[in-house]
Design a protein around this motif. Structure first.
Motif, PDB file in Angstrom:
ATOM      1  N   ASN A  45       0.907  -1.107   0.019  1.00 15.04           N
ATOM      2  CA  ASN A  45       0.130   0.046   0.260  1.00 15.04           C
ATOM      3  C   ASN A  45       0.922   1.121  -0.161  1.00 15.04           C
ATOM      4  O   ASN A  45       1.715   1.561   0.879  1.00 15.04           O
ATOM      5  CB  ASN A  45      -0.866   0.118   1.286  1.00 15.04           C
ATOM      6  CG  ASN A  45      -2.079  -0.817   1.130  1.00 15.04           C
ATOM      7  OD1 ASN A  45      -2.460  -1.274  -0.066  1.00 15.04           O
ATOM      8  ND2 ASN A  45      -2.546  -1.550   2.298  1.00 15.04           N
ATOM      9  N   LYS A 184     -11.885  -9.433   6.914  1.00 20.01           N
ATOM     10  CA  LYS A 184     -10.741 -10.132   6.585  1.00 20.01           C
ATOM     11  C   LYS A 184      -9.385  -9.389   6.231  1.00 20.01           C
ATOM     12  O   LYS A 184      -8.518  -9.968   6.311  1.00 20.01           O
ATOM     13  CB  LYS A 184     -11.581 -10.665   4.992  1.00 20.01           C
ATOM     14  CG  LYS A 184     -10.366 -11.806   4.464  1.00 20.01           C
ATOM     15  CD  LYS A 184     -10.950 -12.421   3.328  1.00 20.01           C
ATOM     16  CE  LYS A 184      -9.892 -13.409   2.650  1.00 20.01           C
ATOM     17  NZ  LYS A 184     -10.694 -14.075   1.551  1.00 20.01           N
ATOM     18  N   ARG A 185      -9.744  -8.135   5.865  1.00 22.09           N
ATOM     19  CA  ARG A 185      -8.426  -7.323   5.809  1.00 22.09           C
ATOM     20  C   ARG A 185      -7.711  -6.959   6.910  1.00 22.09           C
ATOM     21  O   ARG A 185      -6.478  -6.973   6.790  1.00 22.09           O
ATOM     22  CB  ARG A 185      -8.817  -6.010   4.814  1.00 22.09           C
ATOM     23  CG  ARG A 185      -7.708  -5.072   4.652  1.00 22.09           C
ATOM     24  CD  ARG A 185      -8.121  -3.819   4.173  1.00 22.09           C
ATOM     25  NE  ARG A 185      -7.066  -2.865   4.091  1.00 22.09           N
ATOM     26  CZ  ARG A 185      -5.823  -3.038   3.127  1.00 22.09           C
ATOM     27  NH1 ARG A 185      -5.979  -4.039   2.125  1.00 22.09           N
ATOM     28  NH2 ARG A 185      -4.899  -2.385   3.343  1.00 22.09           N
ATOM     29  N   PHE A 218      -8.192  -3.280  -2.444  1.00 24.47           N
ATOM     30  CA  PHE A 218      -8.148  -3.693  -0.772  1.00 24.47           C
ATOM     31  C   PHE A 218      -8.704  -4.733  -0.549  1.00 24.47           C
ATOM     32  O   PHE A 218      -8.386  -5.514   0.488  1.00 24.47           O
ATOM     33  CB  PHE A 218      -8.381  -2.282  -0.439  1.00 24.47           C
ATOM     34  CG  PHE A 218      -7.910  -1.151  -0.815  1.00 24.47           C
ATOM     35  CD1 PHE A 218      -6.606  -0.856  -0.505  1.00 24.47           C
ATOM     36  CD2 PHE A 218      -8.183  -0.153  -1.862  1.00 24.47           C
ATOM     37  CE1 PHE A 218      -5.747   0.424  -0.802  1.00 24.47           C
ATOM     38  CE2 PHE A 218      -7.635   0.734  -2.404  1.00 24.47           C
ATOM     39  CZ  PHE A 218      -6.237   1.127  -1.794  1.00 24.47           C
ATOM     40  N   PHE A 219     -10.122  -5.303  -1.440  1.00 25.75           N
ATOM     41  CA  PHE A 219     -10.829  -6.247  -0.669  1.00 25.75           C
ATOM     42  C   PHE A 219     -11.127  -7.388  -1.659  1.00 25.75           C
ATOM     43  O   PHE A 219     -11.526  -6.940  -2.692  1.00 25.75           O
ATOM     44  CB  PHE A 219     -12.049  -5.490  -0.086  1.00 25.75           C
ATOM     45  CG  PHE A 219     -11.884  -4.284   0.896  1.00 25.75           C
ATOM     46  CD1 PHE A 219     -12.029  -4.616   2.342  1.00 25.75           C
ATOM     47  CD2 PHE A 219     -11.979  -3.250   0.410  1.00 25.75           C
ATOM     48  CE1 PHE A 219     -11.676  -3.445   3.256  1.00 25.75           C
ATOM     49  CE2 PHE A 219     -11.930  -2.065   1.203  1.00 25.75           C
ATOM     50  CZ  PHE A 219     -11.530  -2.212   2.705  1.00 25.75           C
ATOM     51  N   ASP A 220     -11.070  -8.541  -1.323  1.00 22.97           N
ATOM     52  CA  ASP A 220     -11.265  -9.523  -1.798  1.00 22.97           C
ATOM     53  C   ASP A 220     -12.741  -9.924  -2.105  1.00 22.97           C
ATOM     54  O   ASP A 220     -13.539  -9.366  -1.398  1.00 22.97           O
ATOM     55  CB  ASP A 220     -10.976 -10.855  -0.870  1.00 22.97           C
ATOM     56  CG  ASP A 220      -9.469 -10.950  -0.942  1.00 22.97           C
ATOM     57  OD1 ASP A 220      -8.533 -10.485  -1.586  1.00 22.97           O
ATOM     58  OD2 ASP A 220      -9.027 -11.881  -0.042  1.00 22.97           O
TER      59      ASP A 220
END
Length: 256
Positions: A45, A184-185, A218-220
């Motif tokens: 990031n 999750k993140r 950023f997110f699955d």
């Protein structure tokens, strides 16, 4: 222009006073919330000062000019110039670039023909170059101090996490990010979120909303949305409800 340069040299900046003005402005929560962007690159990031913080730096530093100029426009692209000029030292930073009149969408590349769409595209691309020019003029240690002060302001003023975290979840839900994706993140349940993590998520939300990145970066399993779709869904309509306000703010809604 000669008069502006003459006045700048007649009244040179006091660097200590200018730095104090910048840091005082970074104590404002509204600025701090929009002062830092974050987006993924090479598996990491990347974060840094946003155009809003760059504008605050320019105001506080003084004796500076910056802007964006459309030099030439054809049916296919616009030739642009972004610049920042320190009138006192005659130090200038310039960026020349071209902006294609097209936009990538889920249906493929779309050609822009409406003047407003072209303006918004060139203004968005130009703002990033103008930010780079301003940051090339302002001393690096002043920029770093401003970023650190904004981060401190956010951590200090995040407020009651029991109120902030649910508001954060609602804001992310407006752009298609679920509570499970956030957990999750973070690597833990949402109830265990810390102030520094709220700050980081705020930078991510700003980046997605402003089109610097997409949610899937950023997110699955996040939905792929264009910057325009994100802005449309994230922007409140009419009078804001408490849950529609920036999720880092705590306390009661401001009176109308």
């Amino acid at each position: 222009v000669k008069a502006q340069v003459f006045m700048a040299r007649q009244f040179p900046r006091n660097q200590l006073a200018a730095t104090d003005r910048i840091l005082a402005e970074c104590d404002r929560l509204k600025l701090a919330e929009k002062a830092i962007y974050s987006y993924p690159r090479g598996g990491q990031n990347v974060s840094g000062p946003s155009i809003r913080l760059a504008e605050a730096l320019k105001r506080g530093w003084g004796n500076m000019m910056s802007g964006i100029v459309e030099i030439e426009r054809t049916d296919a692209e616009s030739s642009m110039l972004a610049y920042a000029w320190d009138l006192e030292t005659n130090n200038m930073s310039r960026r020349e670039f071209k902006v294609p009149h097209s936009r990538d969408t889920k249906q493929g590349r779309k050609t822009l023909t409406d003047d407003r769409d072209i303006y918004e595209m060139t203004a968005n691309q130009g703002a990033r170059r103008e930010r780079a020019c301003i940051l090339a003029i302002i001393p690096g240690d002043v920029v770093e101090a401003a970023v650190q002060r904004c981060e401190k302001t956010l951590v200090t003023k995040v407020g009651n996490l029991e109120e902030v975290v649910p508001r954060m979840v609602e804001k992310f839900a407006s752009i298609g990010i679920t509570k499970q994706m956030i957990e999750k993140r973070l690597g833990h349940r949402i109830e265990a979120t810390q102030p520094a993590e709220v700050v980081q998520l705020g930078s991510i939300f700003n980046s997605i909303r402003d089109g610097m990145a997409v949610a899937g970066d950023f997110f699955d399993n996040a939905p792929a949305k264009t910057p325009e779709e994100v802005v449309k869904t994230a922007a409140p309509k009419g009078k804001q409800k408490p849950a529609d306000r920036d999720f880092m703010l705590s306390g009661d809604p401001e009176p109308a």
